[in-house]
Design an enzyme around this catalytic site. Structure first.
Site, mmCIF file in Angstrom:
data_model
loop_
_atom_site.group_PDB
_atom_site.id
_atom_site.type_symbol
_atom_site.label_atom_id
_atom_site.label_comp_id
_atom_site.label_asym_id
_atom_site.label_seq_id
_atom_site.Cartn_x
_atom_site.Cartn_y
_atom_site.Cartn_z
ATOM 1 N N LYS A 1 -10.056 -8.634 -9.978
ATOM 2 C CA LYS A 1 -10.478 -8.064 -8.700
ATOM 3 C C LYS A 1 -10.165 -6.573 -8.666
ATOM 4 C CE LYS A 1 -9.678 -8.483 -3.718
ATOM 5 N NZ LYS A 1 -8.962 -9.235 -2.655
ATOM 6 N N ASP B 1 0.804 -1.219 0.000
ATOM 7 C CA ASP B 1 0.000 0.000 0.000
ATOM 8 C C ASP B 1 0.837 1.269 0.000
ATOM 9 O OD1 ASP B 1 -1.432 -2.319 1.175
ATOM 10 O OD2 ASP B 1 -3.128 -0.945 1.181
ATOM 11 N N GLU C 1 -5.822 -10.334 -7.745
ATOM 12 C CA GLU C 1 -5.797 -11.508 -6.870
ATOM 13 C C GLU C 1 -6.785 -12.594 -7.285
ATOM 14 O OE1 GLU C 1 -6.364 -9.868 -3.001
ATOM 15 O OE2 GLU C 1 -4.274 -9.269 -2.798
#
Length: 835
Positions: free
Chosen positions: A629, A370, A508
């Site tokens: 995703k 992140d 993912e």
């Protein structure tokens, strides 16, 4: 019950928050009537922190009961429950909040006790204060008003304080107050994965130093980290007639008795100090906490110092879209929570970027990729903070080398999830969010986290020109990353191509091919393009440091000549796959997958953020379909400009038409479920130049990540830090076209229709630069000082921005050369000429 206790009132004329709220644009408020299922999210949003210490916004009278969840966390403070076999988790520390009251002989005020006829909670973003006012009625119809102010000091990272005013509105008699510290807490805020939840504290000891002070110490079960919490409870309005020290099994409290008359106000100040043995120059945390309390002043003193510190932070991190604009409060909320996790106090700590901030136990406080979405915002505001966080990675190079060696590879491999030790904390199994059934979890295959770290290193260097960092830490991070990926690439002499097999990209949903889950994919476009870029940057970094003999590291970290030759070959010949229409394929074999009937699934399920688990619950698997995703191929357009990406793909020996980029965006966007909070950030960015309306819609959704859908979302487990910073960065860099490349600050503003203007300040090469952008003009001003002029390019025209100068550019002009700066600025110089 309503006849006994009274009827709740949404607005109470006696409530100070109802009648005299703080300035609009700076507050987030909650009133009576919110659903209990949303309380966990509200407590996350009402968290207060300072980068070192954070406390969730639970009520002082509440304990963990399935609705409320008090939580206090220190940056980088982790523990394993089961020795070396357990997963590492951030630790829920002793709760310093407990404070409640009762009329003598009555029930202690707590959730479910008494009737709340009014409650108003407010987060004052400007000053970093949590305000609360409530009116409660007990079984004997005694009506009591409570006003509270809470802070976690941005001026003193170890200090927290709670001021409680209690007014007996219609009764007189003995008021009893209970104030203490609870060391019996457990970790229970996040899903119970792999043994991270449970009791992390042991060896609890308690005591009281004087009539006002209690303390509690504890040690983590495995890491043996020590923590000390000392609390001083002082009556500032009113006279205490009795005090009693109470010891529980794992808690300590002061019981204070005060005689009150109807309408009289009693003010209770609770001042707290928190220290651990991980703090610098602290050998005995309890001694440090006690000394801190003796030096601490009143609540008003702490508030003044705290508010002054926040004022300075807001001046540096200002990002204004207009006081009346619907975005302004969400923008400030995101900024506020980012700074509560990553404040200047982090600079002296050994801490990374936790995916859920210091606001909860989501992902058990682990560090992911992140930071890729966080550092670009920090680089232009407080670059020394980025450097400190990158040093967290550098200090864990030994663990990363060990992980690479375990995979039979040279170089270093950072794990997908890590914590204090730097070892891999990625789970092997996790519960399905749809069925609850435990499933194999292959997300640990996301070795591209290595590439994210390298990318962050280079972008920090480009922004700051910090040669000391590049030489001391950045170069080694780049070189070791390059070694790993060059070692993973295998050569095919028939095609003169290199393949990278068995990996996962950011999407993912695909961890392998149909029938081969968890075995990874071949020639992921995102990974192969990023590897080519990293190999080039590692060589370039070596050349930069080599030109400065005095900056060279004392140990040789540069690649050998053989490594350089291999890197150059790999960086030119990595294999990419394409679809028939020239669109870059997500990975080799992607075009063999089936198309999903999206309309059918939307009609059946509505929200498809959990599309992967939904398919698995039906007996299928996302590996069979062309679905994503989150952004994968499109992440390349988030990280690189169209010109950079075109050059990278062509540098690998492929024809690449940049005119196909809009079609590429549409192709993958229509096949993405946005199951990650980061997905809409990336997509808002890539849509900014081709479809500003859709970009705007994506950004609005991303801004509401933690503020909307509180019952169904996961914000109760912590703030989504990457999404928070990423949305701010879209405003800062994307809509202004701001990038730093070739030692040039470039701007190419293009605001969406829903945004009238932007005002913010950045720090570039030590210059403080203020920018105003609207649909017609750009105004850029440099603060006075002794710095060298900064070369700036607005679209295709370049000028020198001297300290103290202001340049205004008419964005409507087809020829920006005709746009004259005002009299304090230097005139534009022709494009292509340096400053």
């Amino acid at each position: 019950m309503e006849e006994e206790y009274g009827v709740p009132a949404d607005v109470d004329p006696g409530c100070e928050l109802c009648s005299r709220p703080p300035p609009p644009g700076w507050t987030l408020a909650y009133r009576d009537g919110e659903a209990p299922g949303e309380e966990g999210t509200r407590e996350t949003i009402l968290t207060l922190g300072n980068g070192y210490l954070a406390t969730r916004g639970a009520a002082p009278e509440a304990s963990a009961d399935g609705v409320h969840y008090p939580g206090t966390y220190l940056a980088g403070f982790h523990n394993r429950l089961s020795g070396m076999e357990g997963d590492e988790s951030i630790v829920n520390l002793p709760n310093w909040l407990p404070l409640t009251f009762r009329a003598a002989g009555g029930d202690w005020f707590a959730p479910g006790q008494g009737r709340r006829v009014h409650e108003h909670r407010m987060l004052d973003l400007r000053r970093g204060v949590y305000l609360r006012e409530l009116v409660v009625v007990d079984r004997k119809r005694r009506r009591t008003r409570v006003r509270q102010r809470r802070l976690v000091s941005m001026a003193n990272p170890h200090l927290a304080a709670l001021e409680t005013s209690i007014i007996a509105e219609n009764w007189s008699g003995r008021l009893e107050i209970m104030s203490g510290i609870d060391g019996g807490v457990v970790n229970a805020n996040a899903p119970a994965e792999a043994g991270s939840c449970g009791r992390h504290l042991t060896d609890v000891a308690t005591g009281g130093d004087d009539a006002e002070t209690v303390w509690l110490t504890a040690v983590t079960t495995n890491s043996r980290h020590q923590v000390a919490v000392a609390a001083r409870t002082r009556i500032t309005d009113g006279v205490a007639h009795s005090r009693q020290l109470l010891h529980g099994t794992d808690d300590v409290s002061l019981l204070i008795g005060i005689d009150v008359t109807s309408g009289e106000r009693v003010v209770v100040e609770k001042t707290v100090m928190v220290f651990s043995n991980r703090d610098r120059v602290v050998s005995v945390p309890l001694t440090a906490a006690g000394e801190g309390l003796r030096q601490a002043g009143t609540f008003e003193t702490a508030l003044a110092e705290h508010a002054a510190a926040w004022s300075q932070l807001w001046a540096r991190f200002r990002l204004d879209v207009g006081e009346e604009h619907a975005w302004q409060v969400p923008v400030r909320v995101h900024t506020f929570h980012l700074l509560q996790t990553l404040s200047p106090h982090v600079i002296g700590l050994d801490a990374g970027v936790p995916a859920r901030g210091l606001h909860g136990e989501g992902y058990h406080g682990h560090i992911f990729w992140d930071e890729l979405f966080v550092y670009p915002y920090l680089n232009l505001r407080m670059p020394e903070l980025t450097r400190a966080l990158l040093e967290y990675r550098h200090r864990r190079l030994t663990a990363a080398r060990r992980q690479a060696a375990g995979a039979g590879m040279p170089g270093a491999l950072f794990p997908w999830q890590s914590g204090d030790s730097g070892r891999d904390e990625s789970p092997s199994r996790s519960p399905s969010p749809v069925t609850g059934e435990w499933m194999d979890d292959y997300t640990g295959r996301q070795q591209h986290v290595n590439l994210a770290v390298a990318y962050c290193v280079w972008r920090y260097w480009e922004t700051t020109g910090d040669l000391s960092f590049l030489a001391a830490s950045g170069l080694e991070l780049l070189v070791e990353t390059a070694r790993f990926w060059a070692g993973l690439a295998t050569y095919d002499p028939v095609d003169d191509r290199y393949d990278i097999r068995g990996v996962m990209g950011p999407d993912e949903f695909h961890d392998g091919y149909p029938g081969r889950p968890g075995q990874g994919l071949d020639n992921c476009a995102y990974i192969n393009v990023m590897v080519a870029w990293v190999l080039g940057r590692a060589v370039e970094a070596c050349a930069i440091v080599g030109r400065h003999p005095g900056a060279r590291p004392w140990r040789e970290v540069a690649p050998t000549d053989d490594e350089r030759r291999r890197w150059a070959h790999v960086g030119r010949r990595l294999r990419l796959a394409f679809l028939d229409d020239g669109i870059l394929a997500q990975f080799e074999g992607y075009d063999d997958l089936a198309e999903l009937d999206w309309d059918r699934y939307r009609q059946r399920y509505g929200d498809l953020r959990q599309l992967g688990p939904l398919l698995q619950a039906e007996g299928g698997h996302p590996n069979h379909y062309r679905i994503s995703k989150q952004a994968d191929v499109l992440m390349l357009l988030y990280l690189f400009s169209a010109e950079e990406l075109t050059a990278l793909v062509r540098g690998l020996g492929y024809e690449f038409d940049p005119d196909r980029i809009p079609a590429t965006v549409d192709y993958y966007l229509s096949r993405t479920s946005h199951g990650s909070t980061l997905s809409r950030v990336a997509h808002a960015w890539v849509l900014a130049r081709t479809d500003r309306r859709r970009s705007f819609e994506m950004l609005v959704t991303a801004l509401g990540t933690d503020l909307a859908d509180p019952e169904r979302g996961s914000t109760r487990n912590g703030i989504h830090l990457g999404a928070s910073a990423g949305t701010l960065d879209i405003l800062q860099r994307c809509y202004t076209g701001l990038e730093i490349r070739d030692d040039l600050l470039r701007l190419n503003p293009l605001l969406p229709e829903g945004l009238d203007g932007l005002d913010f300040v950045i720090r570039y090469r030590n210059q403080l630069i203020s920018l105003h952008v609207d649909h017609e003009r750009l105004r850029i001003s440099a603060a006075p000082g002794a710095d060298q002029p900064a070369p700036v390019a607005v679209r295709d025209r370049t000028f020198q921005l001297a300290p103290g100068a202001t340049v205004t550019v008419d964005l409507r002009s087809p020829d920006l050369a005709a746009s004259q700066p005002d009299q304090r600025g230097a005139p534009p110089i022709p494009a292509g000429e340096s400053g």
